[in-house]
Design an enzyme around this catalytic site. Structure first.
Site, PDB file in Angstrom:
ATOM      1  N   HIS A   1      21.902  45.702 -19.373  1.00 32.38           N
ATOM      2  CA  HIS A   1      22.736  46.833 -19.782  1.00 32.38           C
ATOM      3  C   HIS A   1      23.141  47.747 -18.625  1.00 32.38           C
ATOM      4  O   HIS A   1      23.968  48.642 -18.815  1.00 32.38           O
ATOM      5  CB  HIS A   1      22.081  47.563 -20.951  1.00 32.38           C
ATOM      6  CG  HIS A   1      21.995  46.646 -22.140  1.00 32.38           C
ATOM      7  ND1 HIS A   1      23.126  46.090 -22.718  1.00 32.38           N
ATOM      8  CD2 HIS A   1      20.931  46.100 -22.792  1.00 32.38           C
ATOM      9  CE1 HIS A   1      22.756  45.281 -23.687  1.00 32.38           C
ATOM     10  NE2 HIS A   1      21.443  45.265 -23.755  1.00 32.38           N
TER      11      HIS A   1
ATOM     12  N   HIS B   1      20.183  38.060 -18.857  1.00 34.06           N
ATOM     13  CA  HIS B   1      20.705  37.089 -19.826  1.00 34.06           C
ATOM     14  C   HIS B   1      22.159  36.801 -19.494  1.00 34.06           C
ATOM     15  O   HIS B   1      23.011  37.676 -19.626  1.00 34.06           O
ATOM     16  CB  HIS B   1      20.570  37.696 -21.228  1.00 34.06           C
ATOM     17  CG  HIS B   1      20.925  36.772 -22.346  1.00 34.06           C
ATOM     18  ND1 HIS B   1      20.733  37.113 -23.665  1.00 34.06           N
ATOM     19  CD2 HIS B   1      21.465  35.523 -22.360  1.00 34.06           C
ATOM     20  CE1 HIS B   1      21.128  36.110 -24.444  1.00 34.06           C
ATOM     21  NE2 HIS B   1      21.585  35.142 -23.680  1.00 34.06           N
TER      22      HIS B   1
ATOM     23  N   THR C   1      20.068  39.308 -29.325  1.00 33.85           N
ATOM     24  CA  THR C   1      19.433  38.090 -29.818  1.00 33.85           C
ATOM     25  C   THR C   1      18.627  38.425 -31.062  1.00 33.85           C
ATOM     26  O   THR C   1      17.544  38.999 -30.983  1.00 33.85           O
ATOM     27  CB  THR C   1      18.543  37.491 -28.710  1.00 33.85           C
ATOM     28  OG1 THR C   1      19.280  37.497 -27.491  1.00 33.85           O
ATOM     29  CG2 THR C   1      18.132  36.072 -29.049  1.00 33.85           C
TER      30      THR C   1
ATOM     31  N   ARG D   1      29.370  39.010 -21.639  1.00 30.79           N
ATOM     32  CA  ARG D   1      29.664  40.398 -22.014  1.00 30.79           C
ATOM     33  C   ARG D   1      28.979  41.414 -21.094  1.00 30.79           C
ATOM     34  O   ARG D   1      29.402  42.541 -21.005  1.00 30.79           O
ATOM     35  CB  ARG D   1      29.275  40.664 -23.466  1.00 30.79           C
ATOM     36  CG  ARG D   1      27.793  40.665 -23.721  1.00 30.79           C
ATOM     37  CD  ARG D   1      27.467  41.054 -25.142  1.00 30.79           C
ATOM     38  NE  ARG D   1      27.860  40.020 -26.091  1.00 30.79           N
ATOM     39  CZ  ARG D   1      27.327  39.912 -27.309  1.00 30.79           C
ATOM     40  NH1 ARG D   1      26.417  40.774 -27.708  1.00 30.79           N
ATOM     41  NH2 ARG D   1      27.692  38.953 -28.110  1.00 30.79           N
TER      42      ARG D   1
ATOM     43  N   GLU E   1      17.567  34.367 -18.888  1.00 31.02           N
ATOM     44  CA  GLU E   1      17.652  34.059 -20.316  1.00 31.02           C
ATOM     45  C   GLU E   1      18.962  33.323 -20.548  1.00 31.02           C
ATOM     46  O   GLU E   1      20.014  33.735 -20.035  1.00 31.02           O
ATOM     47  CB  GLU E   1      17.615  35.337 -21.140  1.00 31.02           C
ATOM     48  CG  GLU E   1      16.283  36.076 -21.016  1.00 31.02           C
ATOM     49  CD  GLU E   1      16.307  37.438 -21.694  1.00 31.02           C
ATOM     50  OE1 GLU E   1      15.229  38.046 -21.783  1.00 31.02           O
ATOM     51  OE2 GLU E   1      17.394  37.911 -22.096  1.00 31.02           O
TER      52      GLU E   1
ATOM     53  N   ARG F   1      25.014  35.517 -20.879  1.00 32.12           N
ATOM     54  CA  ARG F   1      25.497  35.102 -22.208  1.00 32.12           C
ATOM     55  C   ARG F   1      26.749  34.248 -22.075  1.00 32.12           C
ATOM     56  O   ARG F   1      27.500  34.374 -21.104  1.00 32.12           O
ATOM     57  CB  ARG F   1      25.802  36.338 -23.070  1.00 32.12           C
ATOM     58  CG  ARG F   1      24.563  37.094 -23.516  1.00 32.12           C
ATOM     59  CD  ARG F   1      24.932  38.154 -24.543  1.00 32.12           C
ATOM     60  NE  ARG F   1      25.281  37.568 -25.811  1.00 32.12           N
ATOM     61  CZ  ARG F   1      24.465  37.528 -26.891  1.00 32.12           C
ATOM     62  NH1 ARG F   1      23.268  38.072 -26.847  1.00 32.12           N
ATOM     63  NH2 ARG F   1      24.870  36.963 -27.998  1.00 32.12           N
TER      64      ARG F   1
ATOM     65  N   ASN G   1      14.585  43.862 -18.046  1.00 25.86           N
ATOM     66  CA  ASN G   1      15.879  43.236 -18.352  1.00 25.86           C
ATOM     67  C   ASN G   1      17.002  44.218 -17.975  1.00 25.86           C
ATOM     68  O   ASN G   1      17.093  45.313 -18.532  1.00 25.86           O
ATOM     69  CB  ASN G   1      15.919  42.884 -19.847  1.00 25.86           C
ATOM     70  CG  ASN G   1      17.172  42.128 -20.213  1.00 25.86           C
ATOM     71  OD1 ASN G   1      18.251  42.497 -19.768  1.00 25.86           O
ATOM     72  ND2 ASN G   1      17.045  41.093 -21.000  1.00 25.86           N
TER      73      ASN G   1
ATOM     74  N   GLU H   1       7.906  32.887 -25.703  1.00 24.22           N
ATOM     75  CA  GLU H   1       8.108  34.333 -25.778  1.00 24.22           C
ATOM     76  C   GLU H   1       8.269  34.702 -27.240  1.00 24.22           C
ATOM     77  O   GLU H   1       9.196  34.223 -27.915  1.00 24.22           O
ATOM     78  CB  GLU H   1       9.338  34.769 -24.961  1.00 24.22           C
ATOM     79  CG  GLU H   1       9.560  36.290 -25.074  1.00 24.22           C
ATOM     80  CD  GLU H   1      10.390  36.881 -23.954  1.00 24.22           C
ATOM     81  OE1 GLU H   1      10.390  36.328 -22.835  1.00 24.22           O
ATOM     82  OE2 GLU H   1      11.041  37.912 -24.205  1.00 24.22           O
TER      83      GLU H   1
ATOM     84  N   HIS I   1      11.566  42.255 -27.043  1.00 20.87           N
ATOM     85  CA  HIS I   1      12.719  42.644 -27.862  1.00 20.87           C
ATOM     86  C   HIS I   1      12.407  43.913 -28.652  1.00 20.87           C
ATOM     87  O   HIS I   1      11.458  43.962 -29.423  1.00 20.87           O
ATOM     88  CB  HIS I   1      13.186  41.545 -28.836  1.00 20.87           C
ATOM     89  CG  HIS I   1      14.659  41.676 -29.108  1.00 20.87           C
ATOM     90  ND1 HIS I   1      15.174  42.560 -30.021  1.00 20.87           N
ATOM     91  CD2 HIS I   1      15.725  41.077 -28.531  1.00 20.87           C
ATOM     92  CE1 HIS I   1      16.490  42.484 -30.001  1.00 20.87           C
ATOM     93  NE2 HIS I   1      16.854  41.597 -29.110  1.00 20.87           N
TER      94      HIS I   1
HETATM   95  N1  PXP Z   1      13.348  38.931 -24.336  1.00 22.40           N
HETATM   96  C1  PXP Z   1      14.415  38.182 -24.721  1.00 22.40           C
HETATM   97  C2  PXP Z   1      14.251  36.700 -24.808  1.00 22.40           C
HETATM   98  C3  PXP Z   1      15.664  38.783 -24.990  1.00 22.40           C
HETATM   99  O1  PXP Z   1      16.715  38.028 -25.384  1.00 22.40           O
HETATM  100  C4  PXP Z   1      15.790  40.184 -24.839  1.00 22.40           C
HETATM  101  C5  PXP Z   1      17.125  40.835 -25.061  1.00 22.40           C
HETATM  102  O2  PXP Z   1      18.062  40.313 -24.191  1.00 22.40           O
HETATM  103  C6  PXP Z   1      14.659  40.914 -24.423  1.00 22.40           C
HETATM  104  C7  PXP Z   1      13.461  40.253 -24.196  1.00 22.40           C
HETATM  105  C8  PXP Z   1      14.714  42.395 -24.207  1.00 22.40           C
HETATM  106  O3  PXP Z   1      15.006  43.052 -25.398  1.00 22.40           O
HETATM  107  P1  PXP Z   1      15.360  44.604 -25.371  1.00 22.40           P
HETATM  108  O4  PXP Z   1      16.612  44.747 -24.587  1.00 22.40           O
HETATM  109  O5  PXP Z   1      15.499  44.950 -26.811  1.00 22.40           O
HETATM  110  O6  PXP Z   1      14.193  45.300 -24.710  1.00 22.40           O
END
Ligand code: PXP
Length: 243
Positions: A12, A45, A103, A51, A72, A47, A9, A153, A192
């Site tokens: 960031h 994602h 999330t 952001r 996402e 959003r 992901n 998921e 997550h």
């Molecule tokens: N899976 C989903 C559905 C998420 O919303 C997120 C966070 O955007 C992640 C995985 C990844 O989470 P993390 O950034 O905490 O590794």
């Protein structure tokens, strides 16, 4: 045991870029490093408040990434329209609250079943694979299966935040949920809050075929570099899988 797909992901990377409002660092550049570092998928994602990832980022990712893109998104008409236009490989439907930092929990699939069902049908009709992001709770997993999605998921946030015996209890919930997901004929994904220290026991759950990991990897990339961070995560996942 089946190799786990690793979705990285890159939200960031965009957070860091947006701190100065320019073009550096570019999330697409990160996306293009994932395959070489042992990842299998780009996860991002879009959003509602934009952001981090922007519409233009999502467009460039789908057009130019050398890996499948997992978008996402919240279950809104706006996001559905964007997904149907861009046609990423997969969509993971997540709950979204503007004031949250990330999330915080899974979808209430039971309460939102009619709306989710329509979105799943539209996305699948366009050839997009659909996952629902849920807590490891059987009633939501069973409701997801009834709606005809491809995957669930599992939200690993509660496991990641817990310690000691509470963490063991959360791990057991994930194990039972993963077995239920598979028994209902769905793919089981998870993500997550995963990091080097807590990923192993989750990666060792045999029914899980995909992990999506972001925040920790981007943070670690500041110190060791993006590819090194992803490569080490890949190594830990494979080692846990091998037992
Ligand atoms: N899976 C989903 C559905 C998420 O919303 C997120 C966070 O955007 C992640 C995985 C990844 O989470 P993390 O950034 O905490 O590794």
């Amino acid at each position: 045991m089946q190799r786990i797909r690793l979705g990285v992901n890159i939200d960031h990377v965009a957070t860091l870029r947006n701190a100065r409002g320019g073009t550096h660092p570019d999330p697409l550049r990160a996306a293009r490093l994932i395959r070489g570092a042992g990842g299998d998928q780009v996860t991002a994602h879009l959003r509602e408040d934009r952001r981090h990832i922007t519409d233009a980022d999502m467009e460039r990712l789908v057009a130019s990434s050398d890996l499948p893109v997992n978008m996402e998104m919240a279950a809104t008409p706006e996001m559905l329209a964007i997904a149907l236009r861009l046609r990423p490989h997969a969509c993971c439907i997540v709950p979204e609250r503007r004031e949250e930092r990330t999330t915080e929990s899974g979808l209430n699939v039971v309460a939102q079943a009619p709306a989710l069902g329509e979105i799943i049908t539209s996305l699948r009709g366009a050839g997009i694979r659909v996952a629902l992001f849920v807590d490891p709770v059987s009633e939501h997993i069973e409701a997801a299966a009834r709606l005809g999605c491809d995957a669930v998921e599992l939200h690993t946030g509660a496991y990641a935040a817990a310690s000691g015996s509470a963490r063991q209890a959360e791990l057991q919930r994930l194990r039972e949920a993963a077995a239920l997901v598979q028994s209902l004929g769905l793919e089981c994904h998870a993500g997550h809050g995963l990091n080097y220290e807590n990923v192993g026991p989750v990666a060792a759950i045999p029914e899980i075929v995909e992990l999506n990991i972001g925040h920790f990897l981007i943070g670690e990339a500041v110190f060791v570099g993006f590819e090194a961070a992803v490569r080490h995560m890949r190594h830990l996942i494979d080692a846990a899988r091998a037992g």
